[in-house]
Design a protein around this motif. Structure first.
Motif, PDB file in Angstrom:
ATOM      1  N   GLU A   1       0.996  -1.244   0.006  1.00 17.51           N
ATOM      2  CA  GLU A   1      -0.069   0.036   0.112  1.00 17.51           C
ATOM      3  C   GLU A   1       0.730   1.293  -0.102  1.00 17.51           C
ATOM      4  N   ILE A   2       0.806   1.956  -0.893  1.00 16.26           N
ATOM      5  CA  ILE A   2       1.853   3.107  -1.430  1.00 16.26           C
ATOM      6  C   ILE A   2       1.044   4.410  -1.474  1.00 16.26           C
ATOM      7  N   VAL A   3       1.460   5.381  -0.886  1.00 17.01           N
ATOM      8  CA  VAL A   3       0.771   6.867  -1.073  1.00 17.01           C
ATOM      9  C   VAL A   3       2.102   7.572  -1.890  1.00 17.01           C
ATOM     10  N   MET A   4       1.697   8.326  -2.858  1.00 12.71           N
ATOM     11  CA  MET A   4       2.899   9.125  -3.625  1.00 12.71           C
ATOM     12  C   MET A   4       2.542  10.723  -3.313  1.00 12.71           C
ATOM     13  N   ALA A   5       3.415  11.339  -2.529  1.00 11.95           N
ATOM     14  CA  ALA A   5       3.247  12.850  -2.586  1.00 11.95           C
ATOM     15  C   ALA A   5       3.775  13.320  -3.862  1.00 11.95           C
ATOM     16  N   VAL A   6       2.956  14.253  -4.546  1.00  2.00           N
ATOM     17  CA  VAL A   6       3.292  14.900  -5.884  1.00  2.00           C
ATOM     18  C   VAL A   6       3.017  16.064  -5.886  1.00  2.00           C
ATOM     19  N   LYS A   7       4.090  16.790  -6.779  1.00  2.00           N
ATOM     20  CA  LYS A   7       3.539  18.170  -7.197  1.00  2.00           C
ATOM     21  C   LYS A   7       4.361  18.507  -8.615  1.00  2.00           C
ATOM     22  N   HIS A   8       5.397  18.358  -8.595  1.00  4.66           N
ATOM     23  CA  HIS A   8       6.380  18.843  -9.835  1.00  4.66           C
ATOM     24  C   HIS A   8       5.824  17.725 -11.147  1.00  4.66           C
ATOM     25  N   TYR A   9       4.903  18.159 -12.199  1.00  8.05           N
ATOM     26  CA  TYR A   9       4.778  17.321 -13.299  1.00  8.05           C
ATOM     27  C   TYR A   9       4.198  16.141 -12.759  1.00  8.05           C
ATOM     28  N   SER A  10       3.230  16.196 -11.787  1.00  9.00           N
ATOM     29  CA  SER A  10       2.428  15.250 -11.050  1.00  9.00           C
ATOM     30  C   SER A  10       1.669  14.180 -12.076  1.00  9.00           C
ATOM     31  N   GLU A  11       1.415  14.652 -13.152  1.00  8.33           N
ATOM     32  CA  GLU A  11       0.536  14.033 -13.896  1.00  8.33           C
ATOM     33  C   GLU A  11       1.443  12.891 -14.677  1.00  8.33           C
ATOM     34  N   VAL A  12       2.657  13.251 -14.729  1.00 10.32           N
ATOM     35  CA  VAL A  12       3.578  12.197 -15.458  1.00 10.32           C
ATOM     36  C   VAL A  12       3.728  10.865 -14.484  1.00 10.32           C
ATOM     37  N   ILE A  13       3.665  11.200 -13.233  1.00  7.28           N
ATOM     38  CA  ILE A  13       3.595   9.960 -12.339  1.00  7.28           C
ATOM     39  C   ILE A  13       2.376   9.384 -12.195  1.00  7.28           C
ATOM     40  N   GLN A  14       1.067  10.083 -12.174  1.00  5.90           N
ATOM     41  CA  GLN A  14      -0.072   9.498 -11.822  1.00  5.90           C
ATOM     42  C   GLN A  14      -0.566   8.909 -13.366  1.00  5.90           C
ATOM     43  N   ASP A  15      -0.015   9.272 -14.370  1.00  3.62           N
ATOM     44  CA  ASP A  15      -0.315   8.662 -15.885  1.00  3.62           C
ATOM     45  C   ASP A  15       0.258   7.358 -15.632  1.00  3.62           C
TER      46      ASP A  15
ATOM     47  N   THR B   1      -1.146  -1.100  -4.372  1.00  2.00           N
ATOM     48  CA  THR B   1      -2.237   0.026  -4.505  1.00  2.00           C
ATOM     49  C   THR B   1      -1.544   1.292  -4.296  1.00  2.00           C
ATOM     50  N   ILE B   2      -1.923   2.162  -5.021  1.00  4.86           N
ATOM     51  CA  ILE B   2      -1.349   3.500  -5.186  1.00  4.86           C
ATOM     52  C   ILE B   2      -2.179   4.640  -4.894  1.00  4.86           C
ATOM     53  N   GLN B   3      -2.139   5.698  -3.953  1.00  2.96           N
ATOM     54  CA  GLN B   3      -2.941   6.833  -3.741  1.00  2.96           C
ATOM     55  C   GLN B   3      -1.960   7.897  -3.948  1.00  2.96           C
ATOM     56  N   TYR B   4      -2.663   9.048  -4.204  1.00  3.16           N
ATOM     57  CA  TYR B   4      -1.730  10.318  -4.426  1.00  3.16           C
ATOM     58  C   TYR B   4      -2.286  11.268  -3.416  1.00  3.16           C
ATOM     59  N   ALA B   5      -1.144  12.069  -2.993  1.00  6.76           N
ATOM     60  CA  ALA B   5      -1.489  13.337  -2.144  1.00  6.76           C
ATOM     61  C   ALA B   5      -0.808  14.349  -2.946  1.00  6.76           C
ATOM     62  N   ALA B   6      -1.582  15.294  -3.730  1.00  5.68           N
ATOM     63  CA  ALA B   6      -0.943  16.245  -4.433  1.00  5.68           C
ATOM     64  C   ALA B   6      -0.783  17.543  -3.625  1.00  5.68           C
ATOM     65  N   GLU B   7       0.232  18.385  -3.846  1.00  5.67           N
ATOM     66  CA  GLU B   7       0.388  19.691  -3.367  1.00  5.67           C
ATOM     67  C   GLU B   7       0.103  20.977  -4.236  1.00  5.67           C
ATOM     68  N   SER B   8      -0.801  21.691  -3.805  1.00  6.88           N
ATOM     69  CA  SER B   8      -0.931  22.967  -4.661  1.00  6.88           C
ATOM     70  C   SER B   8       0.319  24.014  -4.460  1.00  6.88           C
ATOM     71  N   SER B   9       1.050  23.814  -3.479  1.00  6.39           N
ATOM     72  CA  SER B   9       2.120  24.767  -3.281  1.00  6.39           C
ATOM     73  C   SER B   9       3.168  23.922  -2.565  1.00  6.39           C
ATOM     74  N   PRO B  10       4.441  24.286  -2.713  1.00  9.68           N
ATOM     75  CA  PRO B  10       5.739  23.504  -1.979  1.00  9.68           C
ATOM     76  C   PRO B  10       5.399  23.563  -0.533  1.00  9.68           C
ATOM     77  N   LEU B  11       5.583  22.495   0.152  1.00  5.53           N
ATOM     78  CA  LEU B  11       5.218  22.094   1.376  1.00  5.53           C
ATOM     79  C   LEU B  11       6.395  21.787   2.412  1.00  5.53           C
ATOM     80  N   GLY B  12       7.523  21.511   1.664  1.00  5.03           N
ATOM     81  CA  GLY B  12       8.691  20.952   2.314  1.00  5.03           C
ATOM     82  C   GLY B  12       8.272  19.518   2.675  1.00  5.03           C
ATOM     83  N   THR B  13       9.465  18.819   3.398  1.00  5.56           N
ATOM     84  CA  THR B  13       9.322  17.319   3.436  1.00  5.56           C
ATOM     85  C   THR B  13       8.317  17.089   4.600  1.00  5.56           C
ATOM     86  N   ALA B  14       8.352  17.601   5.746  1.00  5.78           N
ATOM     87  CA  ALA B  14       7.270  17.531   6.746  1.00  5.78           C
ATOM     88  C   ALA B  14       5.898  17.907   6.244  1.00  5.78           C
TER      89      ALA B  14
END
Length: 346
Positions: free
Chosen positions: A48-62, A73-86
């Motif tokens: 069970e995997i979650v991917m935190a994505v932002k930069h060209y996130s559609e490349v990873i999701q596609d 199983t992969i789910q996605y947590a998209a960032e609308s602005s840079p959030l840093g690691t934490a």
């Protein structure tokens, strides 16, 4: 147990390779590193995997979709602005289990994750940080630990004589979800400068364990090259695609390689590669799928992604080429790094 892969960074130091590509999708041994990481997790029974994505996130999701192709199983947590690691971890909070693994997805590694998870269960603290040991700690944040493995402080870029250890954060963590209540929402947060020191101050138990196995941050061109030289030398034993022919030569399927071509190991050649007469490939060269290499080409210490076209009489040394590049005849290139554009026509 699930895993959060932090895959949203800009990859600034790998430009131009990352100008239209998330850094974890850079090829390692002719496959996207992020794909190899997903397979590595599956092999260690983390599905069970979650991917935190932002930069060209559609490349990873596609590319990955739901993960069904890889048996995960992969789910996605998209960032609308840079959030840093934490901040990226906090943003993914609704998708995370009570205990979860966090991996910086641009860290190329072959780590026994189960031993890290077992250690976390034994000590009972809120966080376990995977550590790696470096020869020169002066460019890193170095940890100081007590006799039980508990981290008491971080020392940022110490002078060699002032470094409490040679152990640094490997970018791999096991965390209990209760630790996330100490991370503010909706803003950029550094895990090393803010979150971990706060958890240490509150005595919630931040432990460190040295992880065994290959480890390399591919964040610079020099390290990206070194990963491939380690791969070809089998210092890093990630499986290589293709059929091994002789010592240090791997060749994919449906290739056209005339007998006049000289392959100097170590060399990795992908599928459906056509190489012209009297070309010399290697040592330390990685040729991607569907590449065409002209006559009398000399290619050494060079990484070439898929679908590149190199015309006749070209000399390449210590170069990195992204997808779909075309190089005209008789050019001599040394330490060139290029991506996704047609360049150097005759």
């Amino acid at each position: 147990m699930n895993a959060l892969l932090l895959a949203g960074g800009l990859g600034t130091r790998l430009r131009p390779l990352t100008e239209s590509l998330p850094k974890p999708m850079a090829l390692v041994g002719n496959s996207p590193w992020l794909e190899r990481l997903v397979i590595h997790l599956r092999e260690q029974n983390i599905r069970e995997i979650v991917m935190a994505v932002k930069h060209y996130s559609e490349v990873i999701q596609d590319y990955f979709g739901t993960g069904e192709k890889w048996g995960v199983t992969i789910q996605y947590a998209a960032e609308s602005s840079p959030l840093g690691t934490a901040g990226a971890i906090k943003n993914a909070e609704p998708l995370l289990h009570d205990t979860f693994l966090v991996i910086n997805a641009d860290i190329v590694h072959d780590i026994d994750l189960q031993s890290l998870l077992s250690y976390h269960k034994r000590h009972g603290g809120a966080v376990t940080i995977g550590l790696t040991e470096v020869d020169d700690p002066t460019s890193y944040g170095v940890v100081e630990q007590d006799g039980d493995g508990r981290i008491v402080r971080f020392v940022e870029k110490p002078a060699r004589e002032e470094a409490p250890s040679c152990r640094i954060n490997a970018g791999i963590y096991v965390m209990d979800k209760k630790a996330l209540q100490h991370i503010p929402s909706n803003r950029e947060v550094s895990i090393e400068r803010e979150t971990f020191p706060l958890l240490i101050e509150k005595q919630l138990g931040v432990y460190g364990k040295v992880v065994d196995g290959y480890w390399m941050d591919m964040g610079t061109k020099e390290r990206y090259r070194q990963i491939h030289w380690d791969l070809l030398n089998r210092v890093y034993t990630l499986p290589l695609p293709g059929e091994q022919r002789g010592n240090g030569i791997w060749i994919g399927s449906s290739c056209s390689i005339p007998s006049s071509v000289l392959l100097i190991p170590p060399v990795l050649i992908g599928d459906r590669v056509n190489i012209g007469e009297r070309a010399i490939i290697g040592p330390f060269s990685v040729i991607g799928d569907d590449c065409i290499i002209g006559r009398n080409v000399r290619c050494a210490e060079t990484i070439m992604w898929h679908r590149c076209l190199t015309h006749n009489e070209v000399v390449l040394n210590n170069c990195i080429f992204g997808y779909d590049l075309e190089i005209g005849s008789e050019h001599i290139l040394h330490e060139a790094v290029m991506s996704r554009m047609e360049v150097l026509q005759s």
